[in-house]
Motif scaffolding. Structure first.
Motif, PDB file in Angstrom:
ATOM      1  N   GLY A  24       0.773  -1.200   0.000  1.00 42.86           N
ATOM      2  CA  GLY A  24       0.000   0.000   0.000  1.00 42.86           C
ATOM      3  C   GLY A  24       0.807   1.252   0.000  1.00 42.86           C
ATOM      4  N   CYS A  25       0.084   2.365  -0.190  1.00 45.06           N
ATOM      5  CA  CYS A  25       0.749   3.642  -0.217  1.00 45.06           C
ATOM      6  C   CYS A  25      -0.256   4.745  -0.038  1.00 45.06           C
ATOM      7  CB  CYS A  25       1.478   3.785  -1.540  1.00 45.06           C
ATOM      8  SG  CYS A  25       2.722   5.029  -1.506  1.00 45.06           S
ATOM      9  N   GLY A  26       0.206   6.007   0.165  1.00 48.99           N
ATOM     10  CA  GLY A  26      -0.784   7.041   0.409  1.00 48.99           C
ATOM     11  C   GLY A  26      -0.270   8.434   0.337  1.00 48.99           C
ATOM     12  N   ASP A  42      -4.168   3.232   2.223  1.00 49.65           N
ATOM     13  CA  ASP A  42      -3.298   4.237   1.614  1.00 49.65           C
ATOM     14  C   ASP A  42      -2.071   3.589   0.981  1.00 49.65           C
ATOM     15  OD1 ASP A  42      -4.984   6.263   2.297  1.00 49.65           O
ATOM     16  OD2 ASP A  42      -3.739   7.062   3.933  1.00 49.65           O
ATOM     17  N   ALA A  43      -1.525   2.605   1.681  1.00 54.14           N
ATOM     18  CA  ALA A  43      -0.350   1.905   1.163  1.00 54.14           C
ATOM     19  C   ALA A  43      -0.679   1.183  -0.133  1.00 54.14           C
ATOM     20  CB  ALA A  43       0.175   0.914   2.198  1.00 54.14           C
ATOM     21  N   VAL A 189       4.566  -0.472   6.775  1.00 52.69           N
ATOM     22  CA  VAL A 189       4.234   0.668   5.923  1.00 52.69           C
ATOM     23  C   VAL A 189       5.041   1.880   6.350  1.00 52.69           C
ATOM     24  CG1 VAL A 189       2.386   2.227   5.205  1.00 52.69           C
ATOM     25  CG2 VAL A 189       1.912  -0.218   5.514  1.00 52.69           C
ATOM     26  N   ALA A 190       5.643   2.562   5.386  1.00 54.56           N
ATOM     27  CA  ALA A 190       6.442   3.752   5.672  1.00 54.56           C
ATOM     28  C   ALA A 190       5.561   4.848   6.264  1.00 54.56           C
ATOM     29  CB  ALA A 190       7.118   4.247   4.400  1.00 54.56           C
ATOM     30  N   THR A 191       6.081   5.536   7.267  1.00 57.24           N
ATOM     31  CA  THR A 191       5.329   6.612   7.916  1.00 57.24           C
ATOM     32  C   THR A 191       5.904   7.993   7.623  1.00 57.24           C
ATOM     33  OG1 THR A 191       6.615   6.238   9.936  1.00 57.24           O
ATOM     34  CG2 THR A 191       4.466   5.151   9.781  1.00 57.24           C
ATOM     35  N   LYS A 192       6.960   8.061   6.851  1.00 57.06           N
ATOM     36  CA  LYS A 192       7.523   9.334   6.399  1.00 57.06           C
ATOM     37  C   LYS A 192       7.604   9.304   4.888  1.00 57.06           C
ATOM     38  CE  LYS A 192       8.417  11.098  10.509  1.00 57.06           C
ATOM     39  NZ  LYS A 192       7.705  12.285  11.001  1.00 57.06           N
ATOM     40  N   GLY A 193       7.247  10.430   4.260  1.00 56.08           N
ATOM     41  CA  GLY A 193       7.216  10.441   2.814  1.00 56.08           C
ATOM     42  C   GLY A 193       6.035   9.641   2.315  1.00 56.08           C
ATOM     43  N   PRO A 195       3.651   6.630   1.671  1.00 55.48           N
ATOM     44  CA  PRO A 195       3.411   5.456   2.518  1.00 55.48           C
ATOM     45  C   PRO A 195       3.589   4.143   1.768  1.00 55.48           C
ATOM     46  CG  PRO A 195       1.331   6.398   1.843  1.00 55.48           C
ATOM     47  CD  PRO A 195       2.396   7.322   1.317  1.00 55.48           C
ATOM     48  N   HIS A 196       4.796   3.930   1.245  1.00 60.74           N
ATOM     49  CA  HIS A 196       5.073   2.683   0.544  1.00 60.74           C
ATOM     50  C   HIS A 196       4.980   1.486   1.484  1.00 60.74           C
ATOM     51  CE1 HIS A 196       7.636   5.309  -2.294  1.00 60.74           C
ATOM     52  NE2 HIS A 196       6.552   4.952  -2.947  1.00 60.74           N
ATOM     53  N   LEU A 197       4.580   0.380   0.925  1.00 60.95           N
ATOM     54  CA  LEU A 197       4.742  -0.878   1.628  1.00 60.95           C
ATOM     55  C   LEU A 197       6.211  -1.276   1.493  1.00 60.95           C
ATOM     56  CD1 LEU A 197       3.494  -3.356   3.070  1.00 60.95           C
ATOM     57  CD2 LEU A 197       3.279  -4.390   0.807  1.00 60.95           C
TER      58      LEU A 197
END
Length: 238
Positions: A24-26, A42-43, A189-193, A195-197
């Motif tokens: 996911g991403c967002g 979002d991811a 899931v990334a929380t900065k920048g 939101p890439h998985l």
């Protein structure tokens, strides 16, 4: 995202290459004020929007045997994959639109037909992509990136140098499957920048799988092999 349990490494590989792991991403929100389900949605959206990504998967069956796959894909119709089997052998693949170029190495062929090959194996087999069958070890360039179940937010962590949060989902299909009861996915899931998985880990009774995602939107240069290295083999099984 959902996978089905199997008792053989080859079928586990089929699940992997079918794009069963979610992502996911967002919008780039830190995720602190979002629910786990919203973060996963979002991811998924961000991963679907990518123009390219590298996917590295390792699947280990409970009965022994490991399969590793490195896939580089535009998430549409162009990708390359290398699949390596712990029992021996490597399978390379280039998919361009409706055509697959497949190159099994000598060890792979020897495992299938002992004594049937002398010297190194350097040729690519050209086949229609729609001839690929479950269990043959060939990858799809596409990925579903869609959610299921209810996610639970876990601890903050770092993955590949990026801040992330762990989201855990129990597959209801696993809950109904006595042979694989208790299988769970953990998505990082990334929380900065964006939101890439960054990583997805599946743990079940029959097999475990760890998949990482990297090289987001990096330029791709995917070309067919040299004509002299290609044989046409609609009836050839790698």
């Amino acid at each position: 995202m959902r996978t089905k349990t199997t008792t053989t490494v080859s079928t586990v590989l089929t699940c992997l290459l079918a794009g069963t792991l979610l992502a996911g991403c967002g919008s780039g929100d830190s995720g602190n004020n979002q629910s786990a389900d919203d973060m996963l949605e979002d991811a998924n959206a961000a991963m679907r929007a990518l123009k390219s990504v590298r996917v590295d998967s390792t699947s280990t069956a409970a009965q022994g045997g490991t399969v590793t796959v490195r896939l580089v894909t535009d998430l549409e119709g162009r990708c390359t994959a290398r699949t390596t089997f712990s029992q021996g052998g490597t399978l390379d693949q280039i998919r361009i639109g409706g055509t697959d170029y497949v190159r099994p190495d000598r060890a792979y062929l020897e495992n299938r037909k002992p004594g049937g090959l002398t010297g190194e194996q350097r040729l690519w087999i050209k086949k229609p992509a729609d001839a690929a069958q479950p269990g043959d070890g060939l990858s799809s360039c596409t990925r579903p990136f869609e959610s299921f179940g209810t996610a639970r937010k876990g601890k903050a962590t770092r993955v590949a140098g990026r801040e992330a949060v762990a989201l855990t989902v129990t597959d209801k299909a696993d809950e109904a499957d006595e042979a694989n009861k208790g299988g769970t996915y953990t998505f990082y899931v990334a929380t900065k920048g964006k939101p890439h998985l960054l990583k997805a880990v599946y743990k079940g009774a029959e097999y475990d799988t760890s998949t990482s995602f990297a090289d987001f939107d990096e330029p791709l240069d995917i070309r067919p092999p040299e004509p002299a290295e290609v044989i046409t083999g609609e009836d050839v099984t790698p």
